[in-house]
Design a protein around this motif. Structure first.
Motif, PDB file in Angstrom:
ATOM      1  N   THR A  76      47.047  37.779  43.776  1.00 34.30           N
ATOM      2  CA  THR A  76      47.670  39.084  44.498  1.00 34.30           C
ATOM      3  C   THR A  76      47.865  39.918  43.631  1.00 34.30           C
ATOM      4  O   THR A  76      48.137  41.216  44.161  1.00 34.30           O
ATOM      5  N   TYR A 216      47.722  46.251  47.195  1.00 31.42           N
ATOM      6  CA  TYR A 216      47.734  44.911  47.036  1.00 31.42           C
ATOM      7  C   TYR A 216      48.912  44.338  47.842  1.00 31.42           C
ATOM      8  O   TYR A 216      50.001  44.802  47.567  1.00 31.42           O
ATOM      9  N   ALA A 222      51.868  37.296  51.148  1.00 35.40           N
ATOM     10  CA  ALA A 222      50.479  36.516  50.926  1.00 35.40           C
ATOM     11  C   ALA A 222      50.617  35.061  51.330  1.00 35.40           C
ATOM     12  O   ALA A 222      49.712  34.533  51.967  1.00 35.40           O
TER      13      ALA A 222
END
Ligand code: ATP
Ligand code: MG
Length: 576
Positions: A76, A216, A222
């Motif tokens: 990530t 991001y 994530a």
């Protein structure tokens, strides 16, 4: 419980709390399609012995319950990650003996889905675009003892948030000007729940998605969602994620989660005399304290492989260490003993004299070579035997001679007799010294009737020494490696000091002019031998050249005479 669902593949019951939890979930029908775990490295460095433990746990639990383990690169963070690490990590996992088959994933492969989940949160009024700077965000966050304060942007409308988030993605704003944050609770005692940042703006090139994205996802946003997208049932991770679990659970509860993984934490592995922090290992490499990531003193899998560690030994070590809920340091000796056990079984024996002292067998015919049969591996008959040349002049280890020897020193001394391994009894008749008084040669006689170790008169000797023919020796430099750090807990440093200060200045010693058995000239790079009575040595795959293998010590034998003496001295200090 006897159903096949609750017992592991090998029919044994659960061996630790992770296996208990997984077995319970299976029994309760919480993983109807079987167990799925994952190993989630961030490709920002090379794998180390701590990762080996995580790999053994993740792949091991899946295998034990007939499930599968995914490999997912948690990529990530575009600025710190490199494709080079991705390749190396895959190679290292395979070397360790694990295979993810088709189950290869990248967090970056889910960027679109993650974006979708973020939009879902915004639509539900559970996320907002925030214009605070990084520093302001930190200030507003509060501390463990003080609650945080709401961001002035917290009450933006859903429409405005949707519009701003889309424009963040479209690249309208510079780096660091806005973030997307979850709207949870700025007063939550768990700081992870104080409106964590989900997305930041970063106009950076990503090793897989190129320039597709300029926002991001944060790791925390994530991680759990990737687990859910991959159908991971058991997300096994280290203890530092324990207080992130409520956040991960909150995310999964508030999005349309494709599945709900269960996170269970276990202790990180730390081994004394070394470090297992990627950041610190990177500094060792970048600041030139070691030769590279694969320096044989490094605790990286590459370093250990080059040192001569076997995957079997590392796996057995991880198994012994087991999983616990408490971070603890494991003694390096435990790791080394697993290596010794493994190498003892597989390494062929050879003779090598590291610190040579010349022995002239005065009654051995000049110019003659006698071939003596030597066993390759007493632990493995199939390894067969070889022939070693014996000549009038041989080298023995300097340590194996004492001019003034204590009674229990069963080696060579003036007037004493020992056996040369695989050959004859020799008796020391004369000690030759140079002008400075240093012993430079021993003159001995051998008993031609003692070749099988049992002379006709039945006399016995206690010492058996390794040796190498002076005429046939393969002369080489040999490296001895020791711990990279001089203290058991290298990270523990006083204020103002650096962990570099704890490095062991003697971690590399180069011995020149070692005398090796001639057959070692043909050693294949990457092969390991036991140099009898000395230790296990590895033909360095990097430094070896055809016909000139470069040996270094992988690990010593358990006890050397020097160590025994030291220990005895320590036990009985008054006797010295
Ligand atoms: P970073 O601080 O860069 O995240 P990391 O050591 O956690 O470093 P990752 O690539 O994130 O590195 O680790 C991959 C997996 O390996 C994670 O699940 C992590 O928990 C596990 N892991 C890392 N170090 C250890 C260790 N010393 N013992 C056990 N597991 C570890
Ligand atoms: Mg990590």
């Amino acid at each position: 419980m006897t159903t096949s669902e609750t017992t592991s593949e090998d029919g044994e019951g659960p061996r630790n709390f992770l296996e208990v939890a997984v077995a319970e979930d299976l029994a309760a029908g919480r993983a109807p399609n079987g167990v799925v775990t994952r190993f989630p490295p961030e490709p920002n460095g090379y794998l180390h012995v701590g990762h080996a433990k995580a790999i053994c746990v993740d792949f091991g639990i899946a295998a034990r319950f007939g499930g599968a383990c995914n490999l997912r690169f948690d990529d990530t963070n575009p600025t710190k990650e490199e494709a080079e690490y991705v390749e190396a990590i895959m190679e290292d996992i395979r070397w360790l003996g694990f295979d993810w088959g088709e189950r290869l994933y990248y967090a970056s492969g889910f960027f679109e889905e993650l974006y979708g989940f973020a939009v879902e949160l915004i639509e539900k009024g559970l996320a907002y675009v925030c214009d605070l700077s990084a520093e302001e965000t930190r200030e507003y966050r509060g501390t463990v003892t003080e609650p945080g304060r709401d961001s002035p942007y917290r009450e933006r409308s859903v429409e405005e948030n949707l519009d701003l988030f889309a424009r963040m993605r479209a690249g309208e704003f510079p780096d660091g000007t806005r973030t997307l944050r979850a709207k949870i609770d700025m007063a939550a005692p768990n700081l992870n729940l104080r409106d964590p940042v989900l997305y930041r703006i970063l106009h950076a090139h990503h090793h897989r998605t190129g320039d597709d994205w300029c926002i991001y996802p944060m790791y925390d946003w994530a991680h759990g969602q990737c687990d859910a997208l991959e159908g991971v049932t058991h997300s096994l991770c280290t203890l530092e994620f324990e207080n992130h679990r409520p956040l991960y659970d909150w995310f999964l509860a508030n999005i349309t989660a494709p599945s709900t993984p269960r996170q269970i934490e276990f202790a990180r592995l730390a081994v004394n005399f070394t470090i297992t922090s990627k950041r610190k290992l990177l500094r060792l490499v970048e600041e030139g304290h070691v030769g590279g990531w694969d320096d044989p003193r490094m605790p990286t899998l590459r370093g250990m492989r080059r040192r001569g560690y076997t995957p079997e030994a590392i796996r057995a070590f991880c198994d012994t260490v087991g999983v616990t809920k408490f971070n603890a340091r494991i003694d390096m000796v435990v790791l080394e003993n697993h290596l010794r056990d493994d190498l003892n079984r597989r390494a062929e024996r050879r003779m090598a004299v590291l610190r040579p002292l010349k022995v002239v067998i005065t009654n051995f015919p000049e110019g003659e070579t006698e071939m003596r049969a030597a066993v390759n591996n007493p632990e493995d008959e199939s390894a067969g035997s070889r022939e070693v040349p014996l000549t009038r002049e041989v080298w023995i280890e300097r340590d194996d001679f004492r001019e003034e020897a204590p009674r229990k020193f069963f080696r060579l001394a003036p007037g004493r007799e020992v056996r040369l391994r695989y050959a004859y009894y020799v008796k020391c008749d004369e000690v030759v010294k140079d002008a400075s008084g240093e012993v430079v040669e021993l003159r001995c006689t051998y008993d031609p009737e003692s070749g099988d170790g049992t002379p006709p008169d039945g006399r016995k000797v206690k010492g058996i020494l390794h040796w190498v023919s002076a005429e046939h020796a393969f002369e080489a430099d040999v490296k001895l490696y020791d711990h990279l750090f001089a203290v058991p807990e290298p990270e523990v440093v006083p204020e103002g000091a650096d962990f570099f200060d704890n490095m062991n200045p003697g971690s590399l010693e180069v011995l020149t002019g070692c005398k090796l058995e001639p057959s070692l000239r043909d050693a294949v790079p990457g092969s390991t031998y036991q140099f009898e009575r000395v230790g296990y040595f590895h033909a360095d795959p990097v430094e070896s050249k055809p016909g000139a293998p470069a040996f270094h010590r992988t690990v010593s034998l358990r006890d050397t005479w020097a160590k025994i003496e030291k220990r005895q001295a320590a036990a009985a200090p008054t006797k010295r």
